[in-house]
Design a protein around this motif. Structure first.
Motif, PDB file in Angstrom:
ATOM      1  N   UNK A  46      -8.420  -2.399  -3.710  1.00  0.00           N
ATOM      2  CA  UNK A  46      -9.475  -2.330  -2.686  1.00  0.00           C
ATOM      3  C   UNK A  46      -9.452  -3.481  -1.691  1.00  0.00           C
ATOM      4  N   UNK A  47      -9.150  -4.696  -2.157  1.00  0.00           N
ATOM      5  CA  UNK A  47      -9.114  -5.830  -1.234  1.00  0.00           C
ATOM      6  C   UNK A  47      -7.950  -5.676  -0.249  1.00  0.00           C
ATOM      7  N   UNK A  48      -6.820  -5.181  -0.771  1.00  0.00           N
ATOM      8  CA  UNK A  48      -5.676  -4.955   0.128  1.00  0.00           C
ATOM      9  C   UNK A  48      -5.993  -3.864   1.138  1.00  0.00           C
ATOM     10  N   UNK A  49      -6.696  -2.821   0.691  1.00  0.00           N
ATOM     11  CA  UNK A  49      -7.077  -1.751   1.617  1.00  0.00           C
ATOM     12  C   UNK A  49      -8.040  -2.259   2.687  1.00  0.00           C
ATOM     13  N   UNK A  50      -8.968  -3.136   2.294  1.00  0.00           N
ATOM     14  CA  UNK A  50      -9.882  -3.726   3.285  1.00  0.00           C
ATOM     15  C   UNK A  50      -9.097  -4.508   4.334  1.00  0.00           C
ATOM     16  N   UNK A  51      -8.132  -5.296   3.871  1.00  0.00           N
ATOM     17  CA  UNK A  51      -7.312  -6.051   4.802  1.00  0.00           C
ATOM     18  C   UNK A  51      -6.464  -5.146   5.694  1.00  0.00           C
ATOM     19  N   UNK A 101      -3.271   4.275  -0.751  1.00  0.00           N
ATOM     20  CA  UNK A 101      -3.656   3.878  -2.101  1.00  0.00           C
ATOM     21  C   UNK A 101      -3.271   2.423  -2.302  1.00  0.00           C
ATOM     22  N   UNK A 102      -4.176   1.661  -2.929  1.00  0.00           N
ATOM     23  CA  UNK A 102      -3.866   0.270  -3.206  1.00  0.00           C
ATOM     24  C   UNK A 102      -5.067  -0.441  -3.772  1.00  0.00           C
ATOM     25  N   UNK A 106       4.727   7.178  -4.559  1.00  0.00           N
ATOM     26  CA  UNK A 106       5.571   5.992  -4.579  1.00  0.00           C
ATOM     27  C   UNK A 106       5.926   5.633  -3.129  1.00  0.00           C
ATOM     28  N   UNK A 107       5.637   4.408  -2.742  1.00  0.00           N
ATOM     29  CA  UNK A 107       5.998   3.947  -1.402  1.00  0.00           C
ATOM     30  C   UNK A 107       5.100   4.501  -0.310  1.00  0.00           C
ATOM     31  N   UNK A 151       0.848  -1.184   0.000  1.00  0.00           N
ATOM     32  CA  UNK A 151       0.000   0.000   0.000  1.00  0.00           C
ATOM     33  C   UNK A 151       0.889   1.240   0.000  1.00  0.00           C
ATOM     34  N   UNK A 152       0.540   2.211  -0.823  1.00  0.00           N
ATOM     35  CA  UNK A 152       1.283   3.472  -0.905  1.00  0.00           C
ATOM     36  C   UNK A 152       0.554   4.534  -0.092  1.00  0.00           C
TER      37      UNK A 152
END
Length: 781
Positions: A55-60, A52-53, A89-90, A36-37
C-alpha cells in the motif's frame, strides 16, 4: 482497509491529455522502480492502470504519476478504486481498448531538449537531421488524418521505419516508444531546396547563404509555409512587404535563443517561459529602449515585436547557419490562408520567394503560429493555433452533463467548438470566412474534428447574425444531422466565453455578474449593431444595462477600412451640423470636401449608415484625429494598435478625458465632452501621445463609472471580453480601476478575447438552453 506490508490491488483511472504523450511507458517505468505488478492500457476514457503492491508503494506510485508526468501530458483527474484478483508477475503495457476517439489528439509540440541535443551531436545518428522527434515533441494535429492516432493514420504512413527506428518504437524504456512520427535519415522525410543548389551542396547551407545575401526563402514548417528573410536587413524586409502587398501588418521574427531575443526586447520570467514552452508561440514583447537595432519595417507604428524560438529541428538547423534573427511570416499572399502543400507553394508563392526549402512530409492540417501577449500581468492568447489546439479545455463547475454541442463561431477569426462531457474542444484559428480558401479550410477541419473526436452534435450554436457564413453553415448542418439549432447573441457569447475561460462556474456566474464587452461590432438584440456594451446577468441570460452612444457607420464596411469616416461621424454626432466650426485642428486629415459632403448626405439620410455602438470605430476616429492612417488602414485594428503604442509612454501621467452620461437603464455613454477637450488639446499643440493616453484613460474611466451607475455591488464579477480588450492599456487600467472600486474583474487566459474565442461562449450558452432543467433560460442577447 489495506494492511501495511500486505499485497493490495488498485484500479487507477487517469483522465486528461494522456495518450500519444508517453504516459504508458512513464507508468511502466515507475512501476518497475517501485516493484509494482500489473498493467497499463489506453482506452476510451484515457489511461487505465491495474496495480498490485505494498500500500505504501502504491501511494507513492499514485503521487508520482501526477508529479512526474511526461512533458506533454495534462492530468485532469486520477481516480482510484480497490481492485480484486491475483497479482500478475511483473508489469506490462497492455493492448489498447477501443473507443480512443474520446480522448483526442494533443497539440504539435516544439523540439524537446533531448532531440535538440541530438541535432548537434556528431556521435548521434540523427545529427543534422531535420525531422527528428520523440514522444515528448514533434508534429501531432498537423499530420493526423483519423483516429486511432497511429502511424497508419498520419502523414508518416508514407515512410516505413528502419530496423533501428522500429526497435526504439517498440521499447518502453525508450523515449520514442510509440512515437508515431519517429524517423531518421535512413527511413524518414528528406529535405531539398528549389531551385537546386550546385551539386553536393547542403540545402540548409544554400538557403542560409541566400538569406544572408538579402533573399527571401519559402520554408516548409510544421503547420504551413513561412516566408523568411534577414530580420536585420531593412531592404529585405521592405522587399518582402512589397512582394506580399502587406503594407503594415507586423512580421513575426524567429531568434536562435531567449538570450538573442533579450538583445532586442524586454523579457520577464513569464515571457521566457512562454518562448521556451512546448507550444512555442509568437510572444509579443516590448522593445528595449537600449536594445540592438532592428528595422522599423518589421512592425510599423508599434512598440512591441513578435518573437518566437525555433520549434522544429529544421528551424534549429537553419537558425544555426545564419547570423541573427529571421522574419518568419505566413507563406501566403496578403489575406489568403497559409500555403501547406509543395504544389501550392510552387504556384502561389512564385514572385514572393527566391527559393523554396521543401520536404516530403505532408502537412495534412493547416496550423498558423499562435500569438500570445506577455507584457505584464497574466499572458493572454491572441491567436490560438499551433501548440494549443486541439487540447480540450475543462469546463467550470455546473457545466458538466450538457448535451453534445457544436458551436460555429463568428465570421472573422473563425473557430468552432465541440462541447461534451465537461470539456470544450476549440479548433485552431482558421481565419476570415469571407475568404474562399479559409471557408474551405473551415469545412475540412470541421469534418476532421468530428471524425477525430467521434462527435455527433445534438445542438448546434450559431451567431445571431443571419448573414454570417458560419450561421448559414450551422443551419444547414443542423438540418442534415437533426440537431437543434440555437441562435446566440454575439456579445453574450463573448461574456460567457470569458467566464468559462476563467473557470467561473454556473452558480458563481449568475445574475449578479456584469460583462464589459468592447469590440468592432456584432448584431444586438434590438437588431442594431453593438460594440461597446455593459451587460448584466450571466450564463442564464443578460440585459443590456449600458452602452456607448451609437454613431453612424458611414458607408457600412467602408467605415471599417477608412478611419476618417468614423471621425466625421463622431464629430457630427458631438457638435451637429456645425461640426466644422469646432474641427479646425483635424480638417487636414480629411479627404477633399466633395468626399466629405457625400458622407454627410449619407449621415443625414441614413443611407448605408447604420447606427453602431462600436468601441473599435471610436478608436479609429481618435486615431484619424491625430493623423494616424486617416485615409485607409491596411489591416484590422492597425490604427488602434498605433494609437495604443503612441499612448503607452504617457499613461502614467495623463489625465482622463471626460464623458457624458444619459439615460437610466440603459445608461448611454456619450463622447461630446471628450471631443471638445481633445480638439482643444490639438489646438494648443499638446503631444499626440499625451492626447492618445488621455483618450485611453477617459474610456476606462467612463466605463467604470457606467458600471457603478447600473448597480454593480461590492465584489461583483465583471467579465472583460471583445477584441478591444487585447489593448493592454485598456485591459490593465480597467482591471486596476475595477478592483479599486471593489469589483472583481475576470479576464481571458486560454482563449482569445476577440472572435477567436466566441465559439466557446456560444457552445456553453446553447448547451445550457437545450439542456433545460431550469439551469438556463434563453439569453436576452
Amino acid at each position: 482497509m489495506e494492511a501495511a506490508g500486505a499485497m493490495a490491488g488498485r484500479r487507477i483511472r487517469v483522465r486528461g491529455l494522456v495518450q500519444g504523450v508517453g504516459f504508458r511507458p512513464h507508468v511502466w517505468r515507475l512501476a518497475r522502480v517501485l516493484d509494482i505488478a500489473g498493467d497499463v492500457a489506453n482506452d476510451g476514457e484515457g489511461v487505465i492502470i491495474h496495480a498490485w503492491g505494498d500500500p505504501a508503494a502504491l501511494d507513492g506510485f499514485q503521487d508520482r504519476l501526477r508529479r512526474e508526468a511526461p512533458p506533454l501530458a495534462r492530468i485532469d483527474a486520477v481516480e482510484v478504486f480497490p481492485h480484486r484478483g491475483p497479482a500478475p508477475h511483473g508489469f506490462t503495457i497492455a493492448a489498447s481498448a477501443a473507443g480512443l476517439a474520446r480522448t483526442g489528439i494533443v497539440p504539435d509540440a516544439a523540439t524537446c531538449p533531448a532531440c535538440r541535443a541530438e541535432l548537434f551531436d556528431p556521435a548521434d545518428r540523427r545529427q543534422g537531421y531535420a525531422f527528428g522527434n520523440c514522444t515528448h515533441c514533434g508534429p501531432r494535429l498537423s499530420i493526423v488524418s483519423a483516429i486511432p492516432y497511429d502511424r497508419a493514420n498520419t502523414a508518416m504512413a508514407a515512410f516505413t521505419m528502419c530496423p533501428d527506428c522500429a526497435a526504439e518504437y517498440a521499447d518502453p524504456a525508450d523515449r520514442r516508444f510509440h512515437a508515431q512520427p519517429t524517423a531518421c535519415p535512413a527511413c524518414g522525410p528528406r529535405l531539398w531546396l528549389e531551385p537546386a543548389p550546385e551539386a553536393g551542396a547542403d540545402p540548409l547551407d544554400a538557403a542560409a547563404a541566400l538569406l544572408r545575401a538579402g533573399g527571401i526563402v519559402a520554408v516548409k514548417g510544421i503547420g504551413g509555409f513561412h516566408l523568411a528573410c534577414d530580420a536585420a536587413d531593412a531592404k529585405a524586409v521592405a522587399e518582402l512587404r512589397r512582394r506580399k502587398a502587406r503594407d503594415a501588418k507586423p512580421f513575426a521574427v524567429m531568434a536562435r535563443s531567449v538570450d538573442e531575443v533579450g538583445r532586442y526586447c524586454q523579457l520577464d520570467d513569464a515571457a521566457r517561459a512562454l518562448l521556451q514552452s512546448p507550444a512555442a508561440p509568437i510572444v509579443l514583447l516590448p522593445r528595449r529602449p537600449d536594445g540592438a537595432p532592428l528595422p522599423g519595417g518589421l512592425a510599423p507604428d508599434q512598440d512591441h515585436l513578435g518573437f518566437m524560438l525555433p520549434y522544429t529541428p529544421l528551424h534549429h538547423l537553419l537558425m544555426a547557419r545564419v547570423d541573427g534573427p529571421l522574419v518568419m511570416t505566413s507563406g501566403n499572399r496578403s489575406d489568403e490562408p497559409q500555403v501547406i502543400t509543395n504544389e501550392d507553394a510552387r504556384a502561389r508563392l512564385v514572385g514572393l520567394a527566391d527559393a523554396w526549402l521543401m520536404h516530403d512530409r505532408a502537412i495534412l492540417n493547416r496550423l498558423d503560429d499562435s500569438v500570445v501577449a506577455a507584457t505584464g500581468g497574466a499572458p493572454a492568447i491572441l491567436r490560438r493555433a499551433r501548440g494549443y489546439a486541439p487540447a480540450p479545455l475543462p469546463l467550470p463547475p455546473g457545466l458538466d452533463g450538457l448535451p453534445p454541442t457544436l458551436a460555429m463561431g463568428g465570421e472573422l477569426k473563425a473557430t468552432f467548438c465541440l462541447l461534451r462531457e465537461g470539456q470544450a474542444i476549440l479548433s485552431q484559428h482558421i481565419g476570415d470566412l469571407e475568404n474562399a480558401a479559409a471557408l474551405d479550410d473551415y469545412r475540412v477541419l470541421l469534418r476532421l474534428y468530428r471524425d477525430l473526436f467521434d462527435f455527433t452534435p445534438e445542438v448546434i450554436a450559431v451567431d445571431a447574425h443571419p448573414d454570417y457564413l458560419s450561421t448559414t453553415l450551422g443551419a444547414a448542418l443542423a438540418r442534415e444531422c437533426g440537431a437543434r439549432l440555437v441562435s446566440v447573441g454575439h456579445h453574450h457569447a463573448h461574456m460567457a466565453a470569458c467566464l468559462a475561460d476563467a473557470g467561473i462556474g454556473l452558480a458563481e456566474g449568475g445574475d449578479g455578474t456584469f460583462g464589459l464587452i468592447l469590440d468592432g461590432l456584432g448584431l444586438g438584440a434590438d437588431g442594431t449593431l453593438w460594440g461597446g456594451e455593459i451587460l448584466r446577468g450571466g450564463y442564464r441570460g443578460v440585459t443590456r444595462v449600458a452602452h456607448i452612444a451609437p454613431v453612424a457607420l458611414a458607408g457600412g464596411a467602408a467605415a471599417m477600412r477608412q478611419p476618417w469616416r468614423n471621425l466625421v461621424a463622431q464629430l457630427r454626432q458631438a457638435f451637429g451640423e456645425t461640426w466644422r466650426d469646432q474641427a479646425a485642428p483635424v480638417l487636414n486629415h480629411l479627404p477633399p470636401a466633395a468626399h466629405v459632403a457625400v458622407l454627410e448626405r449619407m449621415l443625414e439620410t441614413g443611407t448605408n449608415a447604420p447606427p453602431c455602438s462600436s468601441a473599435g470605430r471610436l478608436f479609429d476616429a481618435v486615431a484619424a484625429a491625430l493623423g494616424i492612417h486617416p485615409a485607409r488602414i491596411g489591416h484590422e485594428a492597425q490604427a488602434a494598435m498605433a494609437l495604443e503604442a503612441l499612448a503607452r509612454p504617457h499613461v502614467a501621467t495623463a489625465r482622463p478625458y471626460p464623458a457624458a452620461f444619459g439615460g437610466d437603464v440603459p445608461v448611454v455613454v456619450g463622447w461630446a465632452p471628450m471631443w471638445r477637450a481633445l480638439l482643444d488639446d490639438l489646438a494648443a499643440g499638446e503631444a499626440p501621445g499625451l492626447i492618445a493616453a488621455r483618450f485611453h484613460l477617459g474610456l476606462v474611466e467612463a466605463l467604470v463609472q457606467a458600471t457603478g451607475r447600473v448597480g454593480a455591488g461590492p465584489g461583483a464579477l465583471v467579465a472583460l471580453s471583445g477584441g478591444v480588450l487585447q489593448n493592454r492599456i485598456i485591459l490593465h487600467e480597467l482591471q486596476a480601476r475595477l478592483r479599486a472600486a471593489g469589483w472583481r474583474p475576470v479576464i481571458h487566459g486560454q482563449v482569445p478575447a476577440n472572435d477567436g474565442g466566441l465559439a466557446l461562449g456560444q457552445a456553453v450558452l446553447a448547451a445550457l438552453i437545450a439542456d433545460g432543467h431550469d439551469r438556463a433560460k434563453p439569453p436576452g442577447i
